[in-house]
Enzyme design. Structure first.
Site, PDB file in Angstrom:
ATOM      1  N   ASP A 225      35.150  45.721  20.876  1.00 26.21           N
ATOM      2  CA  ASP A 225      34.031  45.532  21.812  1.00 26.21           C
ATOM      3  C   ASP A 225      32.709  45.212  21.107  1.00 26.21           C
ATOM      4  O   ASP A 225      31.675  45.826  21.384  1.00 26.21           O
ATOM      5  CB  ASP A 225      33.844  46.776  22.682  1.00 26.21           C
TER       6      ASP A 225
ATOM      7  N   GLU B 268      36.645  42.753  32.861  1.00 32.21           N
ATOM      8  CA  GLU B 268      35.591  43.584  32.272  1.00 32.21           C
ATOM      9  C   GLU B 268      34.825  42.763  31.247  1.00 32.21           C
ATOM     10  O   GLU B 268      35.079  41.571  31.063  1.00 32.21           O
ATOM     11  CB  GLU B 268      36.224  44.805  31.593  1.00 32.21           C
TER      12      GLU B 268
END
Length: 301
Positions: A27, A191
């Site tokens: 991420d 997401e």
């Protein structure tokens, strides 16, 4: 030209680069400041920063913030909380660090923000959650974009269980919500939304699929404003036989060479379609734009 891009079908066009991952993590948010590159990856009990003079050799820095520093994150109903998917933003002469606090159940996920001294911290939590999930919405994966035209900061967040994109305009203090802006959730959204701007075009990108499976990938859309309407461009970065499940990314323009890059994580040394286990690795590679603004499909080699 821009209108033609938005009204036309965005066809894929391939480009190939040789790219090696730089360190284990997931991420990633990426930035350039103080003549160094900075990556902010997912953490656990704390969120740290990595820095590099050249995008190749990376050194882990201090922990910017820990769960124990966030008073509102404590809740006896949750067995354990985690910090993940951070985003560091320079704005109004300051530095602001956004992060997810979860899990979603039994307590709602939340997004927090800290004020930092600089890209290497230290950071101090604002004292309250910025966004709280619930009613089917999972408040995760914050990404803040300051519109270069209006100077309005927008917070993009949401995904996973709810698979819903939501956007808020922030107040100039960068730690308070001004109002929510209604937007459409783009196709195949899961997401990790991210917004960047180049030559009059706003590029919304996001992760699709399951985070620990081979179908995890990056898709994108274009618009004439930071809140849409979106013109879907399709998959931009997908797995191959060597590297699987690439996603949860960030784009940035490197002032040293004027090129645009994507930082993302992927699974290496995995076979099959998942679910995978172990550590993901962060990779950085250049991207290319066609004359009409379409991003060339990214190929990992």
């Amino acid at each position: 030209m821009l209108l033609a891009v938005l009204l036309a079908v965005l066809p894929p066009a391939a480009s190939a680069q040789e790219v090696k991952s730089v360190f284990a993590g997931a991420d990633p948010d990426i930035a350039f400041a103080e003549d160094r590159y900075w990556i902010y990856p997912t953490g656990g009990d704390g969120l740290s920063v990595w820095s590099s003079p050249d995008k190749a050799k990376w050194t882990r820095g201090e922990t910017l913030i820990r769960l124990r520093d966030i008073a509102w994150a404590d809740d006896d109903r949750a067995p354990r909380h985690f910090l993940w998917a951070p985003d560091m933003v320079a704005a109004n002469g300051g530095w602001y660090f956004y992060y997810s606090v979860g899990p979603q159940n039994p307590t709602p996920s939340r997004i927090g923000v800290a004020v930092c001294k600089g890209p290497a911290g230290p950071c101090t939590d604002s004292g309250k959650p910025l966004v709280t999930g619930g009613k089917g919405f999972e408040a995760i994966d914050p990404a803040v974009f300051v519109d270069p035209k209006t100077r309005i900061p927008y917070l993009y967040a949401g995904g996973s269980a709810g698979a819903t994109l939501r956007v808020w305009a922030l107040k100039p203090d960068m730690v308070s919500i001004d109002h929510e802006v209604k937007v459409d959730t783009p196709p195949n959204f899961t997401e990790g939304a991210f917004m960047h701007y180049r030559k009059g075009i706003y590029y919304l990108s996001w992760s699709a699929g399951q985070w620990n499976a081979s179908n995890y990938q990056v898709h994108y859309a274009v618009a004439l404003s930071p809140t849409g309407p979106w013109r879907y461009g399709g998959p931009l970065l997908v797995g191959d036989t060597r590297y699987r499940g690439p996603g949860h990314h960030a784009f940035f323009e490197d002032p040293k060479d004027g090129k645009w890059y994507i930082a993302y994580h992927r699974w290496e040394g995995q076979t099959g379609n998942g679910p995978y286990q172990g550590e993901r690795r962060i990779a950085i590679q250049p991207i290319e734009y066609r004359a009409d603004g379409v991003i060339e499909t990214i190929r990992m080699r």
